[in-house]
Scaffold this active site. Structure first.
Site, PDB file in Angstrom:
ATOM      1  CB  CYS A   2      10.994   6.329   0.484  1.00  0.00           C
ATOM      2  SG  CYS A   2      10.231   5.259   1.715  1.00  0.00           S
ATOM      3  CE  LYS A 611       2.199  15.980  -6.064  1.00  0.00           C
ATOM      4  NZ  LYS A 611       0.987  16.808  -6.077  1.00  0.00           N
TER       5      LYS A 611
END
Length: 616
Positions: A2, A611
């Site tokens: 997040c 990522k």
């Protein structure tokens, strides 16, 4: 995973929050939302499932008032699906406070039952709403956001970053972290919070990284950090080494295309200032003293995904040069198999973000068992370096595309530096051998530039193969992890089946996959280094070609032995064999990107990927 942004300052919170979330998109997400204290003192929120553009469209159609205080969030779903209702922020205290959260609250079910018993209600399926409702209850009891927040985070179990604001205290944002990233940005009359510095680097390059189990309170003029018990904590500031323009496309069609083009600089910047007089000297490691390294009797590299393949490449070089046993472990497997660890064990962790949860937990486990630890990382202010004895930063610059390219070559370069530094300390290479290796390594950036010149040819090959459903990759020695990385890149970007194998395993099973037309990339080792190994790979090529495979060989300039048996040959410049991975991986990265482009896919934000994986 997040993305989190917090801001307290002037009446520009929407600009700061949306801009920060845009720069955090690379972390991966499936919904987005913001909460702002409006000029009239009310709390205004907006949140939508989908990309950030969906939220901005919502704000254009149904604007909310701007203000000087706000929090923003991009969510990667864990508890509950990617819906508007489950998106953050979540509200408490009858809609007067808002909470955003990264991580997993492991005891949320117990806390939820406690609150349900007191007749509190919930609208979402998330663990985050439990924290918001709990904070609302504690705020009513304490009358202070900071005190209530301290009570709440002390009760939470798991890994989390939590931010909150309350309309009763319109110029305050509070945050806390446990095994999840949170960085402070220091401004003039304004302050920031973010999952990483990309959230606020457009506004300030002065930052603070808070530690484990710490709480931060920001106002326009002040930043206060305490532990979970409320005791003050001193935090050292640092300057971000890049500016906002480094995290922009700058005219490139994608961040991935830009970052592949930046790989020569990523390697050069990692090497810069770390060699003198033909020997490697790394200030961050030299500060530990020679005794630290002379006491090592085994090295374990822990990492996940692409970073693990960088570790495999590095392990060949470190073991050859420094004559220390090196193993490479997947971080998420390492601590569950009761590995043998002693005071002579050195853990080398690799994480682009420095926040990979599995790797962080592996480092902590090893440290508790008495191991020494060094981290290879690309992000200042990250958690894993702070859990290590020293950090070897790659200086590859911000990597925005989810699938790693330039960070990968930076990690390999850093491991080469570490191996040569360790060999110097241990006396396992002569001065002449060190000079030769250093010269070869520092010549690599220009050789990468030469490989990049063939990008159009590789792109054409990828477009010809755009309907391919399966691709195999083969390699031996240092070419094996490059085969693994080539397969991973194709899976990540093009969503097609791809597998990497050690070429010697071919006859032990994988050759059954070969059928007419099957594309196979083969990373061919230099015949100058080991003619025997080279002959074996050429033999492997003949075996698969005899069964109808379409062979694409990656071979050094002048290697004519592959020509009769390969359908296509991609040439790389001559290099010392141990350094060839820094060259041979480039065509595979370009191929995966271009094949995805040919299929009309988003190469910067592949589906389902994040990522920075900050949950286990």
């Amino acid at each position: 995973m997040c993305g989190i942004v917090g801001y307290v300052g002037t009446d520009k919170s929407l600009e700061v929050l949306l801009g920060g979330l845009k720069r955090l998109e690379y972390r991966g997400y499936d919904s987005a939302g913001i909460a702002v204290i409006a000029p009239d003192g009310s709390l205004a929120t907006a949140k939508r499932a989908g990309k950030l553009d969906v939220l901005t469209d919502e704000l254009q159609q149904h604007p909310i008032p701007d203000g000087g205080t706000g929090i923003g969030h991009t969510r990667w779903a864990t508890h509950g699906g990617p819906t508007d209702c489950n998106a953050h922020p979540h509200l408490g205290d009858d809609g007067r406070l808002a909470v955003i959260h990264n991580g997993i609250i492991e005891n949320f079910a117990t806390l939820r039952d406690e609150l349900l018993a007191e007749e509190f209600t919930f609208e979402s399926e998330t663990d985050t709403e439990v924290a918001a409702v709990l904070l609302g209850r504690e705020y009513r009891a304490a009358g202070s956001l900071s005190e209530a927040f301290q009570r709440v985070v002390s009760r939470l179990e798991g890994a989390f970053t939590l931010l909150a604001l309350h309309q009763d205290q319109p110029h305050v944002v509070v945050g806390a972290r446990r095994n999840s990233p949170l960085v402070i940005g220091l401004g003039e009359g304004e302050n920031f919070l973010g999952s990483d510095v990309a959230a606020f680097v457009e506004h300030t390059q002065r930052a603070l990284a808070i530690g484990q189990d710490q709480i931060v309170t920001i106002t326009p003029e002040q930043v206060t950090v305490t532990d979970f018990a409320g005791a003050p904590v001193e935090v050292e500031p640092f300057d971000v080494a890049w500016d906002a323009t480094a995290a922009e496309k700058g005219g490139w069609p994608s961040f991935m295309a830009k970052e592949i083009a930046e790989e020569p600089d990523a390697v050069a910047n990692t090497l810069r200032g770390r060699a003198a007089d033909g020997a490697v000297h790394i200030p961050e490691l030299d500060a530990l003293g020679d005794e630290f390294f002379l006491g090592i009797d085994q090295i374990t590299i822990v990492a996940c995904g692409t970073a693990a393949y960088a570790g495999l490449v590095g392990s060949y070089a470190i073991e050859k040069w420094a004559r220390v046993p090196v193993t490479v472990e997947l971080s998420h497997e390492f601590r569950y198999r009761e590995p043998v660890i002693s005071g002579g064990t050195l853990i080398v962790s690799i994480s682009q973000s420095g926040e990979t949860m599995d790797t962080l937990m592996a480092v902590k486990y090893a440290r508790e068992a008495g191991a020494k630890a060094i981290s290879v990382c690309n992000t200042q202010g990250a958690t894993i370096p702070r859990e290590s004895d020293a950090a070897l930063y790659t200086h590859a610059g911000p990597e925005v595309a989810v699938a790693s390219t330039k960070a990968f070559v930076g990690q390999i370069a850093a491991l080469y530096l570490f191996g040569l530094s360790l060999a110097r300390v241990r006396g396992t290479l002569s001065a002449a051998q060190q000079r030769d290796a250093v010269a070869e390594l520092f010549a690599v950036p220009e050789k990468i530039r030469a490989v990049l010149e063939s990008k159009d040819t590789i792109a054409q090959l990828a477009h010809w193969m755009s309907d391919t459903r399966s691709v195999l990759f083969l390699g031996r020695h240092v070419g094996y992890p490059i085969a693994l990385e080539g397969a991973l890149k194709l899976k990540e970007l093009a969503y097609i089946h791809a597998e990497g194998f050690a070429a010697g395993e071919l006859k032990h099973g994988p050759i059954a996959l070969i059928e007419p037309g099957q594309p196979v990339f083969v990373v061919v080792p230099s015949p100058r280094w080991s003619d025997e190994l080279h002959k074996k790979v050429v033999s492997n090529i003949q075996e698969i070609r005899a069964r109808g495979a379409r062979v694409i060989a990656i071979a050094e300039a002048g290697d004519a032995a592959v020509l009769p048996f390969a359908d296509e040959v991609i040439r790389i410049p001559l290099a010392a064999p141990l350094f060839e991975p820094l060259l041979s991986v480039i065509p595979l990265q370009i191929f995966a990107m271009e094949l995805a482009v040919a299929k009309g896919l988003d190469v910067d934000q592949p589906r389902n990927l994040a990522k920075s994986v900050t949950v286990e």
